[in-house]
Scaffold this active site. Structure first.
Site, short mmCIF file in Angstrom:
data_model
loop_
_atom_site.label_atom_id
_atom_site.label_comp_id
_atom_site.label_asym_id
_atom_site.label_seq_id
_atom_site.Cartn_x
_atom_site.Cartn_y
_atom_site.Cartn_z
N CYS A 54 0.86 -1.29 -0.12
CA CYS A 54 -0.04 0.13 -0.09
C CYS A 54 0.70 1.21 -0.10
O CYS A 54 2.03 1.52 0.65
CB CYS A 54 -0.92 -0.02 1.13
SG CYS A 54 -1.95 -1.35 1.17
N ARG B 145 5.31 0.09 -5.66
CA ARG B 145 5.42 -0.82 -4.34
C ARG B 145 4.61 -2.17 -4.63
O ARG B 145 4.66 -2.78 -3.79
CB ARG B 145 4.88 0.28 -3.42
CG ARG B 145 5.76 1.42 -3.21
CD ARG B 145 5.06 2.20 -2.21
NE ARG B 145 4.61 1.84 -0.86
CZ ARG B 145 5.49 2.06 0.10
NH1 ARG B 145 6.70 2.67 0.11
NH2 ARG B 145 5.15 1.77 1.39
N TRP C 158 -2.71 -2.77 -1.54
CA TRP C 158 -2.50 -4.36 -1.68
C TRP C 158 -3.37 -5.19 -0.92
O TRP C 158 -2.99 -5.01 0.48
CB TRP C 158 -0.98 -4.48 -1.58
CG TRP C 158 -0.37 -5.84 -2.05
CD1 TRP C 158 0.13 -5.89 -3.13
CD2 TRP C 158 0.08 -6.80 -1.06
NE1 TRP C 158 0.52 -7.45 -3.33
CE2 TRP C 158 0.45 -8.01 -1.96
CE3 TRP C 158 -0.14 -7.05 0.39
CZ2 TRP C 158 0.97 -8.99 -1.44
CZ3 TRP C 158 0.22 -8.34 0.62
CH2 TRP C 158 0.69 -9.21 0.02
N ASN D 40 -1.71 2.22 5.33
CA ASN D 40 -0.82 1.34 5.03
C ASN D 40 -0.25 0.53 6.18
O ASN D 40 0.27 1.19 7.12
CB ASN D 40 0.57 1.85 4.40
CG ASN D 40 1.56 1.20 4.12
OD1 ASN D 40 1.32 0.10 4.05
ND2 ASN D 40 2.56 1.63 3.73
N GLY D 41 -0.70 -0.86 5.97
CA GLY D 41 -0.17 -1.51 7.40
C GLY D 41 -1.44 -2.22 7.84
O GLY D 41 -2.58 -2.64 7.03
N GLU E 132 18.69 -17.37 -6.73
CA GLU E 132 18.12 -15.99 -7.13
C GLU E 132 17.69 -16.02 -8.68
O GLU E 132 16.71 -15.45 -9.00
CB GLU E 132 19.55 -15.30 -7.11
CG GLU E 132 19.22 -13.52 -7.39
CD GLU E 132 17.86 -13.01 -7.03
OE1 GLU E 132 17.48 -13.33 -5.98
OE2 GLU E 132 17.60 -12.16 -7.46
N LYS F 243 13.96 -15.05 -9.85
CA LYS F 243 13.48 -13.97 -10.83
C LYS F 243 12.89 -14.56 -12.03
O LYS F 243 11.74 -13.84 -12.31
CB LYS F 243 15.16 -13.63 -11.52
CG LYS F 243 15.83 -12.66 -10.80
CD LYS F 243 15.45 -11.29 -10.66
CE LYS F 243 14.75 -10.97 -9.48
NZ LYS F 243 15.37 -10.85 -8.19
N GLU G 206 9.25 -15.13 -10.28
CA GLU G 206 8.54 -13.66 -10.22
C GLU G 206 8.27 -13.14 -11.26
O GLU G 206 6.64 -12.45 -11.25
CB GLU G 206 9.44 -12.84 -9.47
CG GLU G 206 9.86 -12.70 -8.30
CD GLU G 206 10.91 -11.95 -7.55
OE1 GLU G 206 10.50 -11.02 -6.65
OE2 GLU G 206 11.95 -11.75 -8.10
N HIS H 238 18.59 -36.69 -5.27
CA HIS H 238 17.98 -37.03 -4.12
C HIS H 238 16.57 -36.52 -4.29
O HIS H 238 15.84 -36.48 -3.23
CB HIS H 238 18.80 -36.40 -2.88
CG HIS H 238 20.10 -37.02 -2.56
ND1 HIS H 238 20.39 -38.13 -2.27
CD2 HIS H 238 21.17 -36.35 -2.67
CE1 HIS H 238 21.55 -38.35 -2.07
NE2 HIS H 238 22.38 -37.17 -2.35
N LYS I 81 6.77 -4.28 -3.98
CA LYS I 81 8.46 -3.99 -4.06
C LYS I 81 8.69 -3.64 -2.50
O LYS I 81 9.79 -4.20 -1.88
CB LYS I 81 8.45 -2.68 -4.69
CG LYS I 81 9.86 -2.11 -4.74
CD LYS I 81 10.79 -3.08 -5.72
CE LYS I 81 12.17 -2.65 -5.69
NZ LYS I 81 12.97 -3.53 -6.08
#
Ligand code: G6P
Length: 610
Positions: free
Chosen positions: A2, A27, A76, A101-102, A483, A487, A490, A506, A605
């Protein structure tokens, strides 16, 4: 996650709010809304699910909108789906409008109590309890500011708020508890926002609110007080950001721009931190020398991509003789810890506002961990302000949700730290001057690795019809494989998993077939022979491999094995270099898949909720 933008101005605030919302998009959000006092005693509120363009459409359909006071929000979704009704601002009794926001943790109990008191709810959000609580106190005779103070005292959780009263044009109240909130001081107005980027087109002069601050913005200026009404003094600063530094230029996406800025970002991160033969340890803070001398072990805490940087650092630090643990921040807080002696807690964060990382740092302090160092890209962020030692990564603003240049510069910072730590153990016999020379060559090596772009663009075609991919690597490159897989998933939504290559037999080998591309990175290091065997294990089962290999490895393409040479570099900096082809691969696959690369679905973000 948010984002808040609010403005009290001498001219129409609508363009300021819409511009601010655009700048907050990075964000992550799934609905948006705004409320403007367009005439005394009346709000004009417009909200829309989906992307900002939907809100812009609603705004255009409403004809001329003019008002000198307003708040706006990108949401969000946490409590309730991203619908118009759940979008902020929430309004109570046509008098109070609020954006948040929160998260309000005790919202369920408060909702029951408020309903019993006769309050009605229009949404499923936790935010609506705040606005109703304020109104209830006002209905019982309390003034606006006192009602806000009393309400905040009964809320649990971390949040930032922007609040308007319809009868008080020219006034916005901002509240910070946990989530970031900034006041901007411009020539034409005063602004309230989640971060400086949201108001950069209006002003670079800003004040960072501290936890517990309540700012009363009005035409005469502003006043900051605490929950008990005592005045707080906060210094104004000038941001380094400029509207130009946030522009996308000729690139198609911010992520592409940020990948290609990495040579410069690495160079900026090194500047002033090294001499011809030495790391200047004061770059970690004036107390670094004293604290590092005492440090007997290190605990790294981080999330997402930053966590992967921490995993790489473990190899470097332990190679330098420094014991190091790395943990996902949200897991660290889930259990008790025997507190190690003289342990330096290192938090890694691009934004410095990731709530899990902030909470983990607080928890480490409570557990008695001796010292803290933040490696961060955002000055004045909460993490920076809560840490004893600080290293700023100087990557410049990162807008794409998927972190790229911030990751590379975190690795540079951690490499510098491991060089400093190596001084404690003469038996490691690391030659600091050699390490510095390798770092000095790094920006040029990054630039030449970026020239692989067109080759990787072609390789990405092989993923056009694929749903899954495996990433394999060994040793210090295992976190780089993690990583690379992160990427890819995402931004292209291809399901990607990374494994330490030794783990292949395994379990994951069972997945290998012609539809499962296997990507590997093969630096010229001590693990190479074992990795070659793992590559053969995949080929023998009909798997198709794409291997980014150091040109000295003498790996060559054959049936089901495509080798792409990466310029040979010293093993100490190889993880930094091998990250780049994996970033480019994810980017090009996402381009082919046609996804929203800078704002992937469901992601944010700046993750400001636990
Ligand atoms: C989110 C972002 C990631 C980032 C992670 C940690 O998940 O989408 O790109 O790596 O948060 O963020 P931080 O700001 O703490 O590095």
């Amino acid at each position: 996650m948010c984002g808040i933008i609010g403005a009290v101005s001498s001219s129409n605030v609508l363009p300021v709010l819409l511009d601010g919302l655009k700048r907050l998009e990075y964000r992550g959000y799934d609905s948006s809304g705004l409320a403007i006092i367009d005439q005394p005693g009346k709000f004009l509120r417009l909200r829309a699910p989906g992307k900002l363009v939907e809100l812009e459409r609603t705004v255009s359909a409403n004809g001329d909108i003019d008002g000198l006071t307003g708040i706006a929000h990108t949401r969000w979704a946490t409590h309730g789906p991203p619908t118009e009704q759940n979008a902020h601002p929430h309004i109570s009794g046509d008098r109070i409008a609020l954006v948040c926001n929160g998260i309000v943790e005790n919202h369920e109990d408060l909702r029951i109590w408020l309903t019993d008191e006769g309050m009605e709810f229009q949404s499923e959000t936790d935010t609506e309890v705040i606005v109703n609580l304020i109104r209830l106190h006002m209905d019982r005779g309390t003034d606006f500011m006192s009602a806000i103070r009393t309400s905040i005292k009964s809320l649990k959780g971390a949040f930032a708020l922007g609040i308007l009263h319809a009868d008080e044009p020219g006034r916005i109240i901002g509240v910070r508890r946990g989530s970031p909130l900034i006041v901007g001081i411009g020539e034409d107005g005063i602004y309230l926002a989640s971060d400086i980027s949201a108001m950069i087109a209006q002003t670079r002069k800003f004040i960072v609110l501290e936890n517990g601050d309540i700012v009363d913005i009005n035409r005469g200026g502003m006043e900051i007080t605490n929950l008990d009404g005592q005045v707080q003094h906060r210094d104004a600063r000038i941001s380094d950001l400029t509207p130009q530094s946030m522009e996308i230029g000729d690139y198609r996406h911010y992520m592409e721009k940020e990948i290609f800025e990495q040579g410069q970002a690495v160079s900026d991160t090194l500047e002033g931190r090294i001499t011809a033969s030495r790391v200047l340890e004061a770059c970690f803070g004036t107390e670094a020398d004293r604290i590092f001398n005492r440090t007997e072990n290190i605990q790294i805490l981080a999330c997402g991509t930053s966590y992967h940087a921490g995993l790489v650092a473990k190899y470097w630090l332990e190679d330098a003789g420094m014991p190091c643990q790395v943990e996902i921040a949200s897991e660290f807080t889930s259990r008790k810890h025997p507190t190690p002696n003289n342990c330096l807690v290192i938090t890694l964060s691009q934004s410095g506002e990731t709530i899990d990382t902030l909470t983990a740092l607080d928890y480490a302090k409570q557990c008695g961990y001796a010292h803290s160092l933040a490696i961060c890209n955002v000055p004045d962020s909460s993490l920076v302000r809560n840490s004893e030692l600080v290293f700023m990564t100087h990557a410049g603003p990162e807008i794409g949700v998927a972190s790229t240049k911030a990751f590379l510069t975190q690795l540079v910072a951690l490499r510098l730290l491991s060089i400093v730590m190596a001084r404690k153990d003469p038996s490691t016999a690391q030659d600091e001057a050699d390490s510095i020379r390798e770092l000095r060559e790094l920006p040029a090596n990054v630039e030449s690795t970026l020239k692989m772009n067109s080759t990787i663009q072609e390789i990405a075609q092989q993923f056009a019809d694929k749903q899954h991919a495996l990433f394999l690597a060994r040793g210090i490159h295992f976190p780089i494989a993690l990583e690379g897989a992160l990427k890819l998933k995402e931004i292209s939504y291809v399901h990607a998993e990374a494994y330490a290559a030794g783990e292949l037999k395994h379990g994951p080998l069972a997945l290998v077939d012609r539809d499962m591309p296997v990507v590997s990175v093969a630096p010229n290091d001590t693990q190479l022979d074992k990795l070659k065997s793992n590559i053969e294990e995949v080929r023998a089962r009909g798997g198709k491999l794409i291997v980014f290999a150091d040109s000295e490895t003498r790996l060559s393409s054959r049936e089901n094995l495509q080798v792409i040479n990466v310029a040979s570099v010293e093993s100490s900096i190889a993880p930094i270099i091998f990250t780049i082809p994996l970033q480019l691969l994810a980017y090009h696959v996402a381009l082919i898949k046609g996804t929203d690369i800078d704002k992937p679905r469901n992601l944010a973000k700046s993750v400001t909720v636990e």
